[in-house]
Design a protein around this motif. Structure first.
Motif, PDB file in Angstrom:
ATOM      1  N   GLY A  64     -33.941  27.097  15.238  1.00 33.19           N
ATOM      2  CA  GLY A  64     -33.347  27.612  13.803  1.00 33.19           C
ATOM      3  C   GLY A  64     -33.322  29.062  13.255  1.00 33.19           C
ATOM      4  N   GLU A  65     -32.396  30.013  14.362  1.00 37.77           N
ATOM      5  CA  GLU A  65     -31.524  30.962  13.577  1.00 37.77           C
ATOM      6  C   GLU A  65     -30.267  31.188  14.587  1.00 37.77           C
ATOM      7  OE1 GLU A  65     -32.676  32.975  12.392  1.00 37.77           O
ATOM      8  OE2 GLU A  65     -35.302  32.004  11.840  1.00 37.77           O
ATOM      9  N   GLU A  66     -29.412  32.101  13.953  1.00 36.69           N
ATOM     10  CA  GLU A  66     -28.054  31.951  14.516  1.00 36.69           C
ATOM     11  C   GLU A  66     -27.960  32.832  15.833  1.00 36.69           C
ATOM     12  OE1 GLU A  66     -24.060  34.075  12.649  1.00 36.69           O
ATOM     13  OE2 GLU A  66     -25.438  33.136  11.071  1.00 36.69           O
ATOM     14  N   GLY A  67     -27.220  32.204  16.420  1.00 34.58           N
ATOM     15  CA  GLY A  67     -27.042  33.096  17.313  1.00 34.58           C
ATOM     16  C   GLY A  67     -25.920  33.913  17.372  1.00 34.58           C
ATOM     17  N   PHE A  68     -25.387  34.736  18.663  1.00 30.36           N
ATOM     18  CA  PHE A  68     -24.673  36.015  18.837  1.00 30.36           C
ATOM     19  C   PHE A  68     -24.558  36.502  19.719  1.00 30.36           C
ATOM     20  CE2 PHE A  68     -28.841  37.432  17.272  1.00 30.36           C
ATOM     21  CZ  PHE A  68     -28.849  38.289  19.089  1.00 30.36           C
ATOM     22  N   LEU A  69     -23.214  36.755  20.120  1.00 31.32           N
ATOM     23  CA  LEU A  69     -22.848  37.945  21.297  1.00 31.32           C
ATOM     24  C   LEU A  69     -23.492  38.908  21.868  1.00 31.32           C
ATOM     25  CD1 LEU A  69     -18.778  37.632  20.994  1.00 31.32           C
ATOM     26  CD2 LEU A  69     -20.332  36.237  22.374  1.00 31.32           C
TER      27      LEU A  69
END
Length: 147
Positions: A64-69
């Motif tokens: 339920g979390e936003e991913g990132f590079l």
């Protein structure tokens, strides 16, 4: 000896049997831009290259979390190939250092800093230990024999 200069690469992680920290199939791209990479049977002689991946996008969505590079600048150290990746998003910051030896054994250390209780519990459930530096997991293996 293999010498690569001014070479870009892109690897579709979903095409390989790679698992993320949660034990799920890893998806995303791993890409890089090699300025110079000189490798022989004795190991990594010289290296200057950048790498990045969006693999956390799918992994973090599962909790339920936003991913990132994640990105970093690769190098050679005493024959080993070092692949550092780091990045931060709203829920956490992640630092991964992968060391690949000439015999193709590897050690990947993942450190996560987060105040998110649900993410902390999820990471601890899959083997991350609470350390002074954050939540940490170390994986070792060999690309030839698999762990």
């Amino acid at each position: 000896t293999a010498l690569l200069e001014q070479t870009d690469f892109q690897i579709n992680l979903g095409a390989y049997p790679i698992r993320d920290a949660f034990g799920q199939k890893m998806y995303g791209m791993f890409s890089g831009a090699i300025d110079l990479l000189d490798i022989s049977l004795q190991g990594c002689e010289r290296g200057d290259f950048s790498v990045e991946t969006d693999a956390l996008a799918t992994s973090l969505k599962r909790v339920g979390e936003e991913g990132f590079l994640l990105s970093g600048q690769g190098r050679c150290e005493e024959g080993d190939l070092i692949l550092p990746l780091a990045g931060a998003g709203p829920a956490a910051s992640v630092d991964i250092e992968t060391l690949i030896s000439p015999n193709l054994s590897y050690r990947a250390t993942v450190t996560v800093l987060t105040q998110n209780r649900q993410l902390t519990q999820g990471l601890q459930a899959v083997g991350f230990d609470n350390q002074a530096e954050g939540l940490r997991l170390t994986q070792v293996g060999n690309f030839i024999t698999r762990p």
